[in-house]
Write an enzyme that holds these catalytic residues in place. Structure first.
Site, short mmCIF file in Angstrom:
data_model
loop_
_atom_site.label_atom_id
_atom_site.label_comp_id
_atom_site.label_asym_id
_atom_site.label_seq_id
_atom_site.Cartn_x
_atom_site.Cartn_y
_atom_site.Cartn_z
N SER A 121 35.42 35.32 37.56
CA SER A 121 36.86 35.08 37.47
C SER A 121 37.14 33.86 36.58
O SER A 121 36.98 33.94 35.37
CB SER A 121 37.45 34.92 38.87
N HIS A 162 40.36 40.84 37.24
CA HIS A 162 41.10 41.52 38.32
C HIS A 162 42.09 42.56 37.78
O HIS A 162 43.12 42.84 38.39
CB HIS A 162 41.84 40.50 39.21
#
Length: 210
Positions: A121, A162
């Site tokens: 991330s 995501h």
């Protein structure tokens, strides 16, 4: 360069490190850089990521880039590990930590010289070309001292994690907005939570990492 940039899943990590370092996880020392997680209210120590890496067999050492006195000290820290893992959390807090004391420059040098890099991330976002589109995912106000949102530029993309919109904070329409607002100005690479960007030398490909 040998890099694995994940969105959420760590399924590709073992194969990556065995190929990049020539040894299994349990034979490697891993530096766990958790500045991004430290800026978050949920799991501020990145413990779930550390637990998952321990399950894979790594011996991990926790590292805060912001605590290094300067880039030389951080370079010595990186020299003591076989692979570096940069945890998820707030991308702007991470960039600020890496910029504030020269640790980012030390990290770039180490990776370019062959230190295998795993990012999750925020750890994937920060090595891209820019973080401007990420203002729609992460709060930049946690790092008011950042003069600009240029990334470390180890990859030529803006990694947007995501992107399958399955995590509750990041609905699908958010990524449609990112594409609409930033798509013409930035080389966006949308990364689903079960995927990773594998970088080796000058080649890049998206692989499964569920």
């Amino acid at each position: 360069m040998k890099m694995l940039l994940t969105s959420l899943g760590l399924g590709a990590v073992t194969d990556f490190v065995e190929g990049a370092a020539g040894r299994a996880p349990e034979q490697l020392r891993l530096g766990f850089v958790w500045d991004a997680a430290a800026a978050e209210d949920i799991d501020p120590e990145g413990q779930w990521q550390l637990d998952r890496l321990t399950e894979l067999g790594f011996e991990a050492t926790r590292v805060l880039a912001r605590d290094a006195a300067d880039g030389d000290e951080f370079a010595r820290t990186l020299a003591d590990v076989d692979v570096v893992y940069v945890a998820g959390g707030n991308s702007f807090a991470l960039l600020d930590a890496l910029r504030g004391n020269g640790s980012g420059d030390a990290l770039v040098r180490a990776v370019r010289e062959g230190l295998p890099y795993i990012g999750l991330s925020a750890g994937s976002v920060v090595v891209g070309s820019a973080l401007d589109p990420i203002v729609l995912l992460d709060d930049p106000s946690v790092a008011p001292g950042l003069a600009d949102f240029s990334g470390l530029a180890l990859v030529p993309h803006v990694v947007v994690p995501h992107a399958d919109g399955k995590l509750p904070p990041y609905p699908p329409e958010l990524f449609e907005r990112i594409a609409a607002v930033y798509g013409e100005r930035f080389p966006l690479l949308f990364l689903d939570d079960d995927a990773a960007l594998l970088a080796s030398g000058g080649t890049f490909r998206v692989i499964d990492s569920a």
